[in-house]
Design a protein around this motif. Sequence first.
Motif, PDB file in Angstrom:
ATOM      1  N   MET A 132       0.760  -1.141  -0.072  1.00  0.00           N
ATOM      2  CA  MET A 132      -0.175  -0.054  -0.039  1.00  0.00           C
ATOM      3  C   MET A 132       0.864   1.361   0.017  1.00  0.00           C
ATOM      4  SD  MET A 132      -2.955  -0.741  -0.269  1.00  0.00           S
ATOM      5  CE  MET A 132      -3.993   0.551  -0.041  1.00  0.00           C
ATOM      6  N   GLY A 133       1.863   1.272   0.548  1.00  0.00           N
ATOM      7  CA  GLY A 133       2.988   2.331   0.959  1.00  0.00           C
ATOM      8  C   GLY A 133       3.305   2.659  -0.549  1.00  0.00           C
ATOM      9  N   ARG A 134       3.693   1.397  -1.193  1.00  0.00           N
ATOM     10  CA  ARG A 134       4.348   1.589  -2.477  1.00  0.00           C
ATOM     11  C   ARG A 134       3.206   2.410  -3.594  1.00  0.00           C
ATOM     12  NH1 ARG A 134       8.358  -1.996  -3.952  1.00  0.00           N
ATOM     13  NH2 ARG A 134      10.321  -1.182  -2.749  1.00  0.00           N
ATOM     14  N   LEU A 135       2.061   1.991  -3.519  1.00  0.00           N
ATOM     15  CA  LEU A 135       1.034   2.273  -4.517  1.00  0.00           C
ATOM     16  C   LEU A 135       0.794   4.061  -4.044  1.00  0.00           C
ATOM     17  CD1 LEU A 135      -0.983   1.017  -6.488  1.00  0.00           C
ATOM     18  CD2 LEU A 135      -2.527   0.794  -4.643  1.00  0.00           C
ATOM     19  N   GLU A 136       0.548   4.097  -2.792  1.00  0.00           N
ATOM     20  CA  GLU A 136       0.350   5.587  -2.442  1.00  0.00           C
ATOM     21  C   GLU A 136       1.522   6.513  -2.820  1.00  0.00           C
ATOM     22  OE1 GLU A 136      -0.463   5.762   1.995  1.00  0.00           O
ATOM     23  OE2 GLU A 136      -0.572   7.864   1.945  1.00  0.00           O
ATOM     24  N   ARG A 137       2.722   6.107  -2.770  1.00  0.00           N
ATOM     25  CA  ARG A 137       3.797   7.137  -3.345  1.00  0.00           C
ATOM     26  C   ARG A 137       3.700   7.253  -4.532  1.00  0.00           C
ATOM     27  NH1 ARG A 137       6.823   4.814   0.692  1.00  0.00           N
ATOM     28  NH2 ARG A 137       7.606   3.156  -0.707  1.00  0.00           N
ATOM     29  N   ARG A 138       3.044   6.061  -5.546  1.00  0.00           N
ATOM     30  CA  ARG A 138       2.983   6.319  -6.834  1.00  0.00           C
ATOM     31  C   ARG A 138       1.785   7.326  -7.132  1.00  0.00           C
ATOM     32  NH1 ARG A 138       4.989   2.503 -11.025  1.00  0.00           N
ATOM     33  NH2 ARG A 138       3.634   3.621 -12.486  1.00  0.00           N
TER      34      ARG A 138
END
Lengths: 277, 254
Positions: free
Chosen positions: A256-262
């Motif tokens: 989720m953190g990855r996706l959020e940063r994107r």
Amino acid sequence: MSDRPPDIVLIRPAPAETALHLSPALLAVASPLLLLLGWEAVVRLAWLDARFFPAPSDVLVALWQMLLTGMLLQHTFWTLQRVLIGFVLGAVPGLLLGLVMGLSPWVRAFLKPAIAAIYPIPKVALLPLIMMIFGLGEPSKWIIVAIAVFFQLLLSTIAGVLGIERIYLDVARNLHATRLQAYASVALPGALPSIFAGCQLGLGMALIVVVIAENFGTDAGLGYLVWRSWQVFEVTDMYVGLMMIALLGYLFQLAMGRLERRLLRWRPAATAMKGTP
Amino acid sequence: MRSDYKIAIRAVTRRFGALAALERIDIAIAPGEFVCIVGPSGCGKTTLLRILAGLETPSTGEVAIVQQDPARPLNTMIFQESSIFPWMTVRQNVGYGLRLRGIGAAERARRIAPLLDLTGLARFADAFPYQLSGGMKQRVSVARAFANDPELLLMDEPFAALDEQNKALLQEELLRLWSAERKTVVFITHSIDEALVLGDRVLVMTARPGRIKADIPVPFARPRSVVELKQHPDYVRLNHEIWKLLRDEVRPAA
Ligand SMILES: Nc1ncnc2c1ncn2[C@@H]1O[C@H](COP(=O)(O)OP(=O)(O)OP(=O)(O)O)[C@@H](O)[C@H]1O
Ligand SMILES: [Mg+2]
């Protein structure tokens, strides 16, 4: 006149960022590692009863064996599948209804009391009812997860839309955005930070709920592993299950953190308050 | 059908609860006219503009606006406060109005490019608003309104946050757009100079509840040269006249 020398306020460059650059990743691994090491030490020193708290090294050995037989991956796969299917089933309607309720005061006024009443019911308390209606099979598990996730996403999305500054909706209105366009270009992106928070909470909820639901009508899943180990007093296996659940939770968080940063590239990067570690 | 007005504001009042923001406003604005509004802070200028933009309704009275070309947007407002979307790049923000109308990416890019150049934002076309300065953000919202190409531009202190150079540049471009395309402009400003340089007419409002206190025609020929204009004896006289009108409103209890 005082003979005290004047104070001088110096304003200087912030401390070098290099040290801070490494540390978040390091810190993230450090805390679970320290926990495990401490736990190991405490068991080895026999301060904790190894019957209830087996040493992490023993748990890891059991985990490795279960991995080799393929059992562990099977259990993990089933839990993962239930969580993801239930998550999608709950998140999509939660998000859509949240957008509508956020933008429309009428729908909000109409539905809010019902939601306020249903929301505090512990979702697992609905499990017997759901199993009565849908049986003991997979659908019951998807649905109980979906319900938990639905409310989380619904409330986060409403809060997100309500938090959008009015002026952005005014701009859309002044430029004659249709309702659908206003949803897509203002409500959804504006609420996205809050929606992400909801997804993270929702995934956590989903894990909690699914593990309880796996006590019934199945012989696969990490929850099943934990419950069965409890029945036959295989404490080490139980810990294997718990560890895998924790790992899943951690991986969800990471993804989720990855996706959020994107998706939230439009937000300034620094989330920590300047000057605080 | 031709009509002699573009906007007719008839006996418009607006209250917010017990607070009277606007009191009996009557204004007629001709097609193609450039009207500037000055008035003390809090007198209801923004409220009036929001009513014209369809974002607010009058409490009593009515507003009639003539739409010449139903295919074009009737009005576009430039807001006083920052109004560009933080989640869109500069390019997406400027093209927003066009995208809402279903204009394709290629055509959008073609129309936006000159505006990005003009506002000095070309290098920042793919930046997000948090990466811009305050003045740059304001220029994005000006570019967004210009790109939308409406019949009626409603501008709420659009250049207040800009440096003098950019302000002069955008004022010039506004005048060029206005005279080339016969737009009607309603322009709120705190600067008497700006009102006299740009406007055909300056409306002076009273302190709250806002009324129209004076309706002053600006007699200078166009195109106007700012430097020469400021030395014109009439300019100095008008400037002082409006200044006195406003001063009396800012210190009403005297
Ligand atoms: N939505 C609202 N609810 C309540 N009061 C409002 C609202 N909008 C404006 N007002 C009040 O109406 C009055 C006029 O506000 P408005 O924003 O039109 O002033 P203004 O002339 O644009 O001022 P400024 O030059 O400072 O921008 C103010 O007293 C303000 O407090
Ligand atoms: Mg204002």
